[in-house]
Design a protein around this motif. Sequence first.
Motif, mmCIF file in Angstrom:
data_model
loop_
_atom_site.group_PDB
_atom_site.id
_atom_site.type_symbol
_atom_site.label_atom_id
_atom_site.label_comp_id
_atom_site.label_asym_id
_atom_site.label_seq_id
_atom_site.Cartn_x
_atom_site.Cartn_y
_atom_site.Cartn_z
ATOM 1 N N UNK A 46 -0.399 2.001 -16.816
ATOM 2 C CA UNK A 46 -1.626 2.783 -16.623
ATOM 3 C C UNK A 46 -1.700 3.386 -15.221
ATOM 4 N N UNK A 47 -0.557 3.817 -14.704
ATOM 5 C CA UNK A 47 -0.507 4.516 -13.425
ATOM 6 C C UNK A 47 -0.586 3.653 -12.185
ATOM 7 N N UNK A 48 -0.512 2.313 -12.337
ATOM 8 C CA UNK A 48 -0.566 1.434 -11.165
ATOM 9 C C UNK A 48 0.539 0.382 -11.237
ATOM 10 N N UNK A 49 0.854 -0.178 -10.078
ATOM 11 C CA UNK A 49 1.843 -1.256 -10.022
ATOM 12 C C UNK A 49 1.343 -2.445 -10.828
ATOM 13 N N UNK A 50 2.213 -2.997 -11.643
ATOM 14 C CA UNK A 50 1.835 -4.148 -12.462
ATOM 15 C C UNK A 50 2.221 -5.426 -11.724
ATOM 16 N N UNK A 51 1.466 -5.710 -10.653
ATOM 17 C CA UNK A 51 1.656 -6.924 -9.866
ATOM 18 C C UNK A 51 0.630 -7.960 -10.297
ATOM 19 N N UNK B 24 0.823 -1.220 0.000
ATOM 20 C CA UNK B 24 0.000 0.000 0.000
ATOM 21 C C UNK B 24 0.853 1.263 0.000
ATOM 22 N N UNK B 25 1.924 1.285 0.800
ATOM 23 C CA UNK B 25 2.789 2.462 0.826
ATOM 24 C C UNK B 25 3.429 2.696 -0.542
ATOM 25 N N UNK B 26 3.878 1.609 -1.162
ATOM 26 C CA UNK B 26 4.513 1.724 -2.479
ATOM 27 C C UNK B 26 3.484 2.188 -3.507
ATOM 28 N N UNK B 27 2.287 1.619 -3.481
ATOM 29 C CA UNK B 27 1.251 1.988 -4.440
ATOM 30 C C UNK B 27 0.852 3.455 -4.319
ATOM 31 N N UNK B 28 0.858 4.000 -3.102
ATOM 32 C CA UNK B 28 0.512 5.410 -2.904
ATOM 33 C C UNK B 28 1.506 6.328 -3.609
ATOM 34 N N UNK B 29 2.781 5.972 -3.571
ATOM 35 C CA UNK B 29 3.795 6.779 -4.253
ATOM 36 C C UNK B 29 3.598 6.689 -5.761
ATOM 37 N N UNK B 30 3.314 5.511 -6.252
ATOM 38 C CA UNK B 30 3.073 5.317 -7.685
ATOM 39 C C UNK B 30 1.903 6.185 -8.142
#
Length: 128
Positions: free
Chosen positions: A99-104, A19-25
């Motif tokens: 598209x602006x999000x982590x590709x997990x 979640x912390x990483x995704x917020x920065x992304x």
Amino acid sequence: MLKEFTIQTPSEGFVTITKQVAQIVEQCHGEKRLCHVFVPHTTAGVTINENADPDVVKDMLLALNHMVPDLAYQHGEGNSPAHVKASLVGSSVSVPIVNGTLYLGTWQGIYFCEFDGPRQRKFCVNIL
């Protein structure tokens, strides 16, 4: 963009930081980029693995403890197993941003791996 986080860790274990990483992304508003997560510690690491079943990270820790037994290590601080585990896991991961999000993958999460806690630790997120 580089952002540093501080977290409190358990004595040993995996702490989800997705979640912390995704917020920065999300703050970067980039279409296609790369997210790099780095842990600046020699007795901690970072990994990507399943985040749906908590037993997976318990099993990972169990396996690491089996692979890195308590031996007659030479390092005087008594935390040599933590150094070995951190080297096995690694100190960084990279995830594409699409598209602006982590590709997990559907079940993937990013974990801070503590092997010598409890401690206050840091990790960095860099968007390239």
